[in-house]
Design a protein around this motif. Structure first.
Motif, PDB file in Angstrom:
ATOM      1  N   ALA A 190       0.842  -1.206   0.000  1.00  0.00           N
ATOM      2  CA  ALA A 190       0.000   0.000   0.000  1.00  0.00           C
ATOM      3  C   ALA A 190       0.877   1.257   0.000  1.00  0.00           C
ATOM      4  CB  ALA A 190      -0.926  -0.007   1.204  1.00  0.00           C
ATOM      5  N   ILE A 191       1.925   1.252   0.824  1.00  0.00           N
ATOM      6  CA  ILE A 191       2.844   2.396   0.851  1.00  0.00           C
ATOM      7  C   ILE A 191       3.540   2.541  -0.498  1.00  0.00           C
ATOM      8  CG2 ILE A 191       4.935   3.330   1.927  1.00  0.00           C
ATOM      9  CD1 ILE A 191       4.131   1.871   4.496  1.00  0.00           C
ATOM     10  N   VAL A 193       2.442   1.644  -3.475  1.00  0.00           N
ATOM     11  CA  VAL A 193       1.502   2.141  -4.478  1.00  0.00           C
ATOM     12  C   VAL A 193       1.271   3.637  -4.302  1.00  0.00           C
ATOM     13  CG1 VAL A 193      -0.896   2.039  -5.268  1.00  0.00           C
ATOM     14  CG2 VAL A 193       0.370  -0.074  -4.846  1.00  0.00           C
ATOM     15  N   VAL A 194       1.085   4.068  -3.066  1.00  0.00           N
ATOM     16  CA  VAL A 194       0.877   5.501  -2.807  1.00  0.00           C
ATOM     17  C   VAL A 194       2.083   6.304  -3.290  1.00  0.00           C
ATOM     18  CG1 VAL A 194       0.626   7.244  -1.009  1.00  0.00           C
ATOM     19  CG2 VAL A 194      -0.717   5.138  -0.901  1.00  0.00           C
ATOM     20  N   ARG A 195       3.287   5.812  -2.975  1.00  0.00           N
ATOM     21  CA  ARG A 195       4.502   6.509  -3.429  1.00  0.00           C
ATOM     22  C   ARG A 195       4.575   6.532  -4.949  1.00  0.00           C
ATOM     23  NH1 ARG A 195       7.495   9.544  -4.925  1.00  0.00           N
ATOM     24  NH2 ARG A 195       9.750   9.787  -4.580  1.00  0.00           N
ATOM     25  N   LEU A 197       2.149   6.507  -7.091  1.00  0.00           N
ATOM     26  CA  LEU A 197       1.128   7.392  -7.651  1.00  0.00           C
ATOM     27  C   LEU A 197       1.563   8.849  -7.704  1.00  0.00           C
ATOM     28  CD1 LEU A 197      -2.121   5.885  -6.054  1.00  0.00           C
ATOM     29  CD2 LEU A 197      -1.440   5.808  -8.457  1.00  0.00           C
ATOM     30  N   PHE A 198       2.519   9.228  -6.872  1.00  0.00           N
ATOM     31  CA  PHE A 198       2.988  10.610  -6.838  1.00  0.00           C
ATOM     32  C   PHE A 198       4.250  10.831  -7.674  1.00  0.00           C
ATOM     33  CE2 PHE A 198       0.221  10.537  -3.149  1.00  0.00           C
ATOM     34  CZ  PHE A 198      -0.413  11.780  -3.222  1.00  0.00           C
ATOM     35  N   GLY A 275       0.230   0.038  -8.975  1.00  0.00           N
ATOM     36  CA  GLY A 275       1.568   0.395  -8.521  1.00  0.00           C
ATOM     37  C   GLY A 275       2.619   0.205  -9.603  1.00  0.00           C
TER      38      GLY A 275
END
Length: 517
Positions: A190-191, A193-195, A197-198, A275
């Motif tokens: 999850a971390i 994927v979030v990273r 995305l940015f 991701g």
């Protein structure tokens, strides 16, 4: 007749589900699904993928749950209780697990090393050359005795962890590990994927991943790809779910468990796609090329493309690498544990051997073969060929044969459906019978024909015929031979700790030798 110990049980339904999800969520979810989806219509692929999940994935998952839970055994024992000749299918699946375990552990060992390489991006500018140098890849395919210490050492560690978990048993070992590993994997990914995305260019990658090509819906190969992805990603076809479900309590909601496990696995695959393609969009933007020029799958994605992505990050590169390769290690370990458990459970059922000796002898032998063959200069070639042939003519073919034998020849599907309906919240209907009797066998049969056609048209990977015969066809056919030979050895206590189905009775009631825990 020897004393048969009471069968181990999961401590809770949640423990079983986490273990089943951990088995299904493996390396292929991260590096195979995103590219398969992208290459087969992008967002449009999700429709046949979802249909395949509902009409093949979950029904076959329930099929294996039902066999394992009703007949209370590893694949050989469970199929033996269905019909004595069918035991060969169970031993075939055990042989498949043995082959897969030997090379699957090596990929995890590579990921372990890359966790360390991520700190400081030790792979430099040429990630492809670095990977080849790291594994000391030989110039030509073949068998080698030149060992690579950088691979062998982490491989030994991977096997030590795997066998250590298995030595503690189903409840204290596999279930406990799953309760740690699966939440950890969810957090890590999850971390990640979030990273991703940015990252600059992430939108370009997601656009390539999700943009639907609706014309692909009418392409039969896309539907075959969707069914193939579902079949391979759910850990069905090689005995894992039969084994795991045999440790459930007598009253267990099988349909609910199959739905949860199936949708959890598919949700992770879609998350992995987000991701991976966000990251590929970044590298495409940095390189000034289209996403299709950097999109890839398999080992190339994990150990060549992603290190290149990490090297181009201006902030948190080391952490991004730790997250990605850490996720690979955790996902790989949960799958490897389930694969080896099939082999151990089969030997325990056959010999009456207790847990620790079985792990040390059987698991130790599997580890020994893995360490002897794969951390060598020719290991990558052997891994590539063995993986291709055991997947194409092992897992898929074993699954197809199991359906044909149980559904068409033995006609035992009504018996399994009655068992599932008796203990589950959601009852099965005619759709389940239709999917297992027609849809899935037809699709798997077409996959076999299509794969064989390609196999004989051109040598896989450009390898020599001699190497393919030994490392490919020899491995796939050898698994079948092992299954048949082992099935011919008499098994005296087939009726213990579960119901036996014999030619004389055609069925049977549960025979409980010992009270449940």
């Amino acid at each position: 007749m020897r004393e048969v110990q009471a069968r181990e049980q999961w401590g809770s339904r949640a423990g079983f589900l986490l273990a089943a999800i951990g088995s299904a969520v493996g390396l292929g979810n991260i590096w195979r699904f995103p590219y398969v989806a992208y290459d087969n219509g992008g967002g449009a692929f999700l429709l046949p993928y979802l249909i395949a999940l509902l009409t093949a994935g979950i029904p076959v998952l329930l099929f294996e749950y039902a066999i394992g839970h009703k007949f209370r055994g590893s694949p050989p024992r469970a199929f033996l209780r269905l019909s004595r000749p069918a035991a060969a299918i169970g031993w075939w699946q055990v042989a498949i697990c043995f082959v897969i375990a030997t090379y699957y552990a090596v990929i995890i060992a590579w990921a372990v090393r890359y966790v360390g390489f991520s700190v400081g991006q030790q792979w430099g500018d040429d990630t492809d050359a670095f990977f080849s140098d790291f594994i000391h890849q030989a110039d030509e395919p073949g068998f080698s005795t030149n060992y690579v210490a950088g691979v062998a050492v982490p491989l030994i560690a991977v096997w030590a962890i795997t066998l250590g978990v298995l030595a503690f048993g189903v409840r204290r070992g596999i279930e406990t590990a799953s309760k740690i590993f699966i939440p950890l994997l969810a957090v890590l990914f999850a971390i990640l994927v979030v990273r991703a995305l940015f990252l600059p260019g992430a939108a370009q990658g997601l656009d390539a991943f999700f943009t639907p090509d609706w014309s692909a819906i009418t392409d039969g190969s896309v539907w075959v790809a969707a069914y193939g992805q579902i079949f391979f990603s759910l850990s069905v076809g090689f005995g894992i779910m039969i084994t795991y479900s045999s440790y459930l309590r007598r009253r267990a909601d099988l349909t609910g468990s199959a739905l949860v496990a199936g949708f959890a696995n598919s949700s992770f695959e879609i998350l992995a796609g987000i991701g991976v393609f966000a990251a590929l969009g970044f590298i495409a933007a940095q390189s000034g090329v289209a996403v299709n020029e950097v999109a890839t799958s398999g080992i190339g994605l994990a150990f060549v493309a992603f290190p290149e992505i990490i090297s181009q990050l201006t902030f948190g590169a080391g952490w991004f690498g730790l997250l990605f390769f850490g996720s690979l290690v955790v996902a790989g370990l949960t799958s490897l544990i389930s694969i080896v458990q099939v082999i151990i459970a089969a030997v325990q059922d056959r010999t009456g051997m207790t847990r620790v000796p079985a792990v040390l002898i059987v698991g130790g032998a599997t580890a020994a073969v893995s360490i002897a063959l794969f951390p060598t200069e020719g290991g990558l070639f052997l891994l590539d060929v063995a993986d291709h042939f055991i997947n194409s003519y092992g897992i898929a073919l074993a699954g197809l044969i199991a359906l044909i034998v149980v559904v068409w020849l033995l006609r035992k599907l009504p018996v399994l459906q009655e068992h599932v309906d008796e203990i589950s919240a959601i009852r099965l209907g005619r759709v389940w019978t239709l999917t297992l009797g027609v849809i899935t066998p037809v699709v798997l049969g077409w996959m076999m024909i299509d794969t064989l056609r390609a196999e004989f048209a051109e040598n896989y990977g450009g390898y020599s015929t001699g190497f393919l015969v030994i490392a490919g066809w020899g491995v796939a056919i050898g698994a079948v031979v092992v299954g048949v030979v082992l099935a011919m050895i008499p098994w005296r206590d087939v009726a213990s700790d579960g119901p036996a189905v014999t030619p004389e009775t055609g069925g049977g009631q549960a025979q409980t030798r010992k009270a449940e825990n």
